[in-house]
Motif scaffolding. Structure first.
Motif, PDB file in Angstrom:
ATOM      1  N   ARG A 474     -59.635  79.133 -22.465  1.00  0.00           N
ATOM      2  CA  ARG A 474     -59.518  78.685 -21.070  1.00  0.00           C
ATOM      3  C   ARG A 474     -59.851  77.192 -21.025  1.00  0.00           C
ATOM      4  O   ARG A 474     -60.931  76.769 -21.428  1.00  0.00           O
ATOM      5  CB  ARG A 474     -60.486  79.446 -20.175  1.00  0.00           C
ATOM      6  N   CYS A 475     -58.946  76.408 -20.506  1.00  0.00           N
ATOM      7  CA  CYS A 475     -59.099  74.952 -20.579  1.00  0.00           C
ATOM      8  C   CYS A 475     -59.366  74.272 -19.237  1.00  0.00           C
ATOM      9  O   CYS A 475     -59.738  73.092 -19.225  1.00  0.00           O
ATOM     10  CB  CYS A 475     -57.845  74.335 -21.207  1.00  0.00           C
ATOM     11  N   ARG A 480     -61.394  69.527 -16.749  1.00  0.00           N
ATOM     12  CA  ARG A 480     -61.911  68.833 -15.562  1.00  0.00           C
ATOM     13  C   ARG A 480     -63.082  67.935 -15.957  1.00  0.00           C
ATOM     14  O   ARG A 480     -63.202  66.788 -15.499  1.00  0.00           O
ATOM     15  CB  ARG A 480     -62.340  69.847 -14.508  1.00  0.00           C
ATOM     16  N   LYS A 481     -63.964  68.436 -16.817  1.00  0.00           N
ATOM     17  CA  LYS A 481     -65.116  67.649 -17.266  1.00  0.00           C
ATOM     18  C   LYS A 481     -64.669  66.467 -18.121  1.00  0.00           C
ATOM     19  O   LYS A 481     -65.281  65.393 -18.087  1.00  0.00           O
ATOM     20  CB  LYS A 481     -66.076  68.535 -18.050  1.00  0.00           C
ATOM     21  N   ALA A 482     -63.595  66.650 -18.898  1.00  0.00           N
ATOM     22  CA  ALA A 482     -63.090  65.552 -19.727  1.00  0.00           C
ATOM     23  C   ALA A 482     -62.526  64.429 -18.865  1.00  0.00           C
ATOM     24  O   ALA A 482     -62.708  63.242 -19.168  1.00  0.00           O
ATOM     25  CB  ALA A 482     -62.015  66.084 -20.684  1.00  0.00           C
ATOM     26  N   ASN A 508     -53.120  69.064 -15.658  1.00  0.00           N
ATOM     27  CA  ASN A 508     -52.063  70.082 -15.614  1.00  0.00           C
ATOM     28  C   ASN A 508     -52.026  70.903 -16.902  1.00  0.00           C
ATOM     29  O   ASN A 508     -50.980  71.392 -17.305  1.00  0.00           O
ATOM     30  CB  ASN A 508     -50.701  69.413 -15.397  1.00  0.00           C
ATOM     31  N   ILE A 509     -53.173  71.073 -17.515  1.00  0.00           N
ATOM     32  CA  ILE A 509     -53.239  71.720 -18.813  1.00  0.00           C
ATOM     33  C   ILE A 509     -53.131  73.237 -18.667  1.00  0.00           C
ATOM     34  O   ILE A 509     -53.590  73.821 -17.680  1.00  0.00           O
ATOM     35  CB  ILE A 509     -54.557  71.336 -19.534  1.00  0.00           C
ATOM     36  N   SER A 510     -52.527  73.863 -19.647  1.00  0.00           N
ATOM     37  CA  SER A 510     -52.448  75.324 -19.708  1.00  0.00           C
ATOM     38  C   SER A 510     -53.474  75.831 -20.712  1.00  0.00           C
ATOM     39  O   SER A 510     -54.024  75.062 -21.507  1.00  0.00           O
ATOM     40  CB  SER A 510     -51.044  75.771 -20.135  1.00  0.00           C
TER      41      SER A 510
END
Length: 1031
Positions: A474-475, A480-482, A508-510
């Motif tokens: 789960r990314c 978000r923290k990155a 917009n990462i999956s």
């Protein structure tokens, strides 16, 4: 101690030449340590047996006995340097022509033996700061190319700079196991040599083959890094399949599973049918097709057609009519479960909620509405195949549609297609489906269609999206923290323009699929649980060992551990998962080692911009999640290295250049031999060798390590992609003679070795060169601090070649020779001051150049300034303090500013002499005003000086052919007239004033004025003399 030597393919020179080149350079004191053999016969027999064993080993991998002898010789020579700690003899003269091989031999082994690259090395000027970074671990599959060399050159320059500043520097080397790439190479090797595929072996047997290959090839990369001069701490080198690193990978997986960030689910993945494995996004290349294209696909004898849009119809159920759909993949229509239209498309308003009948499976396909449908694509109605298309899969989840897999992992049609297609290859099935549609009169035509075709970079296979049960990360929260870390300034991205790309992609990462259906890699530490008398359900647990997993399962299901059967997942983890742990796993994590406490987070990460998402972003996400800290404070990106045509480096294109071939030179025949020795498809080999014939018809000339490094760092790495080729690097090779010209040789005269005594520059020229040195040091400081290394190399290149060698060294020759009309005492004083200034300038310059050209600068520095410690051991330039402007007190801005006019006068005078072919005239130097003003007493006279305008004229009364000069000037006048007419024509176009921007008009007017003045000037000189005006 282990000795890393060249691979047989690299060393090809004879033993006698090798000894004559390098052997004499070993200090004589070490030779006395060699004891004569008390048993010559036994020693000879041992040597004979050893050579026989080496011959047998090397023959098994295709190397000749002659090369084996060279390796043995080099190994012995390198062992000698390591074991004796001997410093190379710098009292010997240089070869008549400069030899990079001569200068660069031996220094690296001495540096390494002395421990200069270890953070534990004590320095007198040490500061309480550390600088740590890791090398982006290259794949163990092969050798480095110029892209890797760029990374190494930049990182080593930064590491050496910080080390010279007194920082405690840790630059860690390592290699990545490269799961897919390595397994592919070994599989092709086994098929080529033994005619066997992976499935002919057990997993354990195949892994033994991989390890055998790795042990044969793995050290070649480390040899290349040494040859490039990389100041890495080899005592801490790590491999991602080492036991310690593997333990860190297992620990990371367990912790992420326990926190719910890793889960198992069914999802659509990029699948390579040739590899029968999921692959990561970075291993997918997009091939742009403009229309119909025939391509070779693994497993097919004939080329396959792509770039064609096929249209066919689905009959409506219960009423007359049909819905036509368009697709580039008609073979997947057997897996269609619905038809989607845009809700606002008027063509299908009356069909919402209706059904179509599948002509081959008789399934009912509902017509659904979705705003994602592009009304302009094809017919505006799209077939929905959730199991074989990423967009369709998301659409099916919104509308709760089933998924039907009709293509298996091996690229063969499944039983769900029906008997008529079951077992048929997917692209063969494409033609059968089109034929069947024609027979049922449902085919509506086909046309060429531009498209992007996903290709597996490892196998060349066309990617097949497949629905598989895999492990995912789960990314969303981690990404978000990155993003937040960059926005709040905790993580600095350089250059800044990558920040926007960083935020856009991570927002917009999956979820990340980390399962790979391979044998080589970290086997997933997850186990499928089977309970006694249980239903056939899929339950999973994970653990650091099978025993821990069994205990977890017993607690989870409330049963006795003995009633549990565990089956470990045969898949391995994505290579990028283990690579994402590199900054902290290499330092001993999860144990709290001293290295981890002292050097984590890393100071900086330097890498190519193509890895921003697949490696850098994942390191940031995993590092923050697992350690609570960002893995590094700064990220420095450089652009991709491309060939002279702007293409990425690719073995199949024949444009991949081994940096050792640039360093040592290589013939075209050897380049092509390397291609044949590789693992390319025969058709790709032909293309690659043809490209080599075109680009390197005479091979690649020898340039040396220092020239290559300096050239790489001279590119603006943070800008557009550099296009590298040997002719671009060669000019930096031409710098070498400037260090060793007869003029520069006076630096090594014994009487000038007193030049390091404190003094003060007397003449204007002395003050000018000292001020130029001060400005150069200042430019170096600014360039290093901003990571703009090209500004540093430019400043150093300009100072050493132009200011020091071309101007200052030439100007003080008469002084150093004691020429002049003043008293002997005054001449001695001037000579001593000039020598001191020259000594000071050269020693500081060598220190400034050391991070870029470590070998040549070390050689010259040891000859010029052989410092020793209190215990008598030699010191190295690489651990000397890096020059600072705060330590340089000789700064004379006025002399430096005034001298620009002198340089321009000299430049123009030389230009006029060349134009007039006065090449045999020699210049004299006279003192003019407050600076040396060289002028040509016989040919050049100062006409006038008014404000900042100076006119120089050349007298043509010294036997010059006036008619020939007039003819040359007439040609120049005609060229100027042509340019003037072109410029005037632009200004006479209709509506010129209204249409052309002010800036363009102003530039054109200036150009016209310049051309007119130039024409008048040439016309005047045609009659009497040549003059040159400058401002």
């Amino acid at each position: 101690m282990a000795v890393h030597v060249a691979s047989p393919r690299i060393w090809s020179r004879g033993l006698q030449k090798a000894w004559s080149t390098w052997g004499c350079r070993l200090c004589s004191q070490s030779s006395s340590s060699t004891q004569p053999s008390h048993h010559p016969r036994t020693q000879a027999e041992k040597a004979k047996r050893r050579q026989a064993r080496e011959k047998a080993i090397l023959s098994s991998v295709g190397y000749t006995y002659q090369n084996a002898c060279v390796i043995w010789f080099k190994q012995s020579l390198y062992s000698h340097v390591f074991q004796t700690s001997s410093l190379l003899d710098t009292t010997l003269p240089f070869p008549q022509s400069y030899s990079p091989e001569y200068v660069e031999f031996g220094w690296y082994q001495w540096w390494e033996k002395q421990g200069f690259f270890s953070p534990e090395h004590k320095q007198p000027h040490a500061v309480d700061k550390y600088f740590s970074l890791c090398i982006p671990p290259p794949n163990v599959t092969g050798t480095l190319h110029l892209g890797h060399a760029l990374t190494v050159a930049i990182e080593d320059a930064l590491a050496r700079w910080r080390r010279m500043q007194g920082y405690k520097v840790l630059w860690l080397p390592g290699c990545d196991h490269a799961g897919i790439a390595t397994q592919s190479v070994v599989e092709r090797k086994l098929m080529r040599e033994q005619g066997k595929c992976r499935q002919d072996y057990s997993r354990e047997e195949f892994l033994k083959q991989v390890w055998r290959w790795k042990n044969q090839k793995g050290d070649e990369i480390y040899y290349q890094l040494r040859k490039l001069g990389a100041s890495l701490d080899w005592s801490r080198a790590c491999f991602t399949m080492d036991p310690g690193f593997s333990g860190a990978v297992t620990e990371a997986f367990i912790r992420l599973c326990d926190s719910g960030l890793i889960y198992r689910s069914e999802g659509l993945v990029n699948w390579s049918c040739a590899l029968e494995s999921a692959i990561s996004d970075i291993e997918v290349d997009s091939k742009e097709l403009s229309g119909r294209t025939l391509l070779s696909v693994p497993g097919y004898e004939q080329k396959v057609e792509f770039g064609i849009m096929v249209t066919f119809a689905y009959p409506l159920e219960g009423q007359q009519g049909e819905v036509a759909v368009s697709t580039t993949r008609p073979e997947t229509m057997l897996g269609d479960v619905a038809i989607a239209v845009h809700p606002d498309d008027p063509r299908y308003k009356n069909l919402h909620g209706k059904h179509c009948r599948h002509p081959f499976t008789e399934r009912l396909l509902p017509i659904v509405t979705d705003s994602m449908v592009d009304m302009a694509f094809g017919t505006g109605a799209v077939k929905v195949t959730p199991a074989h298309d990423h967009t369709d899969f998301m659409l099916s989840q919104r509308h709760s549609l089933p998924s039907l897999t009709v293509i298996g992992g091996n690229g063969i049609m499944t039983s769900d297609c029906g008997q008529w297609l079951e077992g048929v290859k997917r692209f063969d099935a494409r033609e059968r489906v089109i034929t069947a549609l024609m027979e049922r009169k449902l085919f509506r035509g086909k046309k060429e269609h531009p498209m992007s075709l996903p290709i597996c970079s490892r196998s060349g296979d066309v990617i097949e999206p497949l629905l598989k049960k895999q492990w995912f990360v789960r990314c969303q929260e981690m990404s978000r923290k990155a993003v937040q870390a960059v926005e709040e300034g905790d993580l600095q991205i350089i250059p800044h323009f990558y920040t926007k790309m960083w935020k856009s992609w991570l927002s917009n990462i999956s979820d990340w699929c980390i399962s790979r259906q391979l044998w080589w890699g970290h086997q997933i530490p997850a186990y499928r649980v089977t309970l006694e008398n249980s239903k056939d359900t899929e339950e999973w647990v994970w653990g650091r060992s099978a025993a821990e997993a069994r205990q977890r399962a017993a607690v989870k299901f409330g049963v006795n551990p003995d009633a549990i059967t565990l089956t470990q997942d045969p898949d391995v983890l994505d290579t990028w998962f283990s690579s994402g742990l590199f900054p902290f796993a290499m330092l001993g994590w999860p144990q709290q080692t001293e290295d981890l406490k002292q050097f984590y987070p890393n100071s900086i990460l330097e890498t190519g911009s193509d890895l921003i998402f697949f490696w850098v972003a994942r390191m940031v996400m995993l590092g923050r999640e697992l350690t609570g800290q960002l893995p590094f404070k700064q990220v420095l990106f450089h652009s991709l290295v491309r060939d002279k045509y702007g293409r990425k480096m690719s073995k199949s294109l024949g444009n991949v250049i081994d940096p050792l071939d640039v360093i040592s030179g290589v013939s075209l025949e050897r380049l092509q031999e390397k291609v044949r020795e590789g693992n390319l498809d025969p058709r790709e080999s032909i293309v690659a060798m043809e490209a080599q014939k075109k680009d390197f018809p005479k091979g690649i000339p020898e340039c040396g390590t220092d020239a290559l490094r300096f050239a790489l760092c001279s590119y603006k790495a943070q800008g557009k992609s550099p296009s590298l080729e040997s002719p671009v690097i060669k000019p930096y090779d031409q710098m070498y003679p400037e260090f060793l010209t007869p003029s520069a040789d006076i630096l090594f005269e014994p009487r000038l070795r007193r030049g390091h005594q404190p003094t003060y520059p007397l003449s204007s020229m002395d003050r000018w060169i000292c001020s130029r040195l001060h400005s150069t040091v200042q430019q170096c400081e600014r360039g290093f601090e901003s990571y703009e290394l090209h500004t540093v190399t430019s400043a150093l290149h300009s100072f050493w070649l132009h200011s020091l060698c071309d101007v200052y060294l030439e100007s003080i020759k008469p002084v150093l020779k004691g020429e002049g009309c003043c008293s002997e005492e005054q001449r001695d004083r001037e000579r001593q001051v000039a020598a001191s200034v020259l000594y000071h300038s050269v020693s500081i310059s060598l220190a400034l150049l050391s991070p870029f050209m470590p070998f040549l600068t070390e050689e010259l520095w040891q000859r010029l300034l052989p410092y020793t410690d209190s215990d008598g051991t030699s010191r190295s330039l690489c651990v000397q303090p890096y020059p600072k402007t705060s330590q340089l007190h000789w700064c004379f801005p006025k002399e430096e500013a005034d001298f620009s006019l002198v340089e321009e006068v000299v430049r123009v005078a030389r230009l006029l002499r060349a134009q007039c072919q006065l090449t045999k005239e020699r210049p004299d130097c006279e003192r003019t005003s407050s600076f040396y003003f060289p002028f040509y007493s016989n040919d050049v006279s100062i006409i006038y000086r008014l404000l900042m305008t100076l006119s120089l004229s050349v007298n043509l009364q010294n036997g010059i052919n006036a008619d020939k000069q007039r003819a040359l000037l007439s040609q120049r006048r005609e060229k100027l007239a042509s340019k003037l007419n072109q410029a005037l024509a632009c200004t006479q176009k209709p509506n010129y004033t209204e249409k052309v921007p002010d800036k363009v008009r102003k530039d054109t007017e200036n150009k016209v004025g310049t051309e007119e003045n130039g024409q008048m000037h040439v016309t005047k000189n045609c009659t009497c003399h040549i003059s040159h005006k400058m401002k």
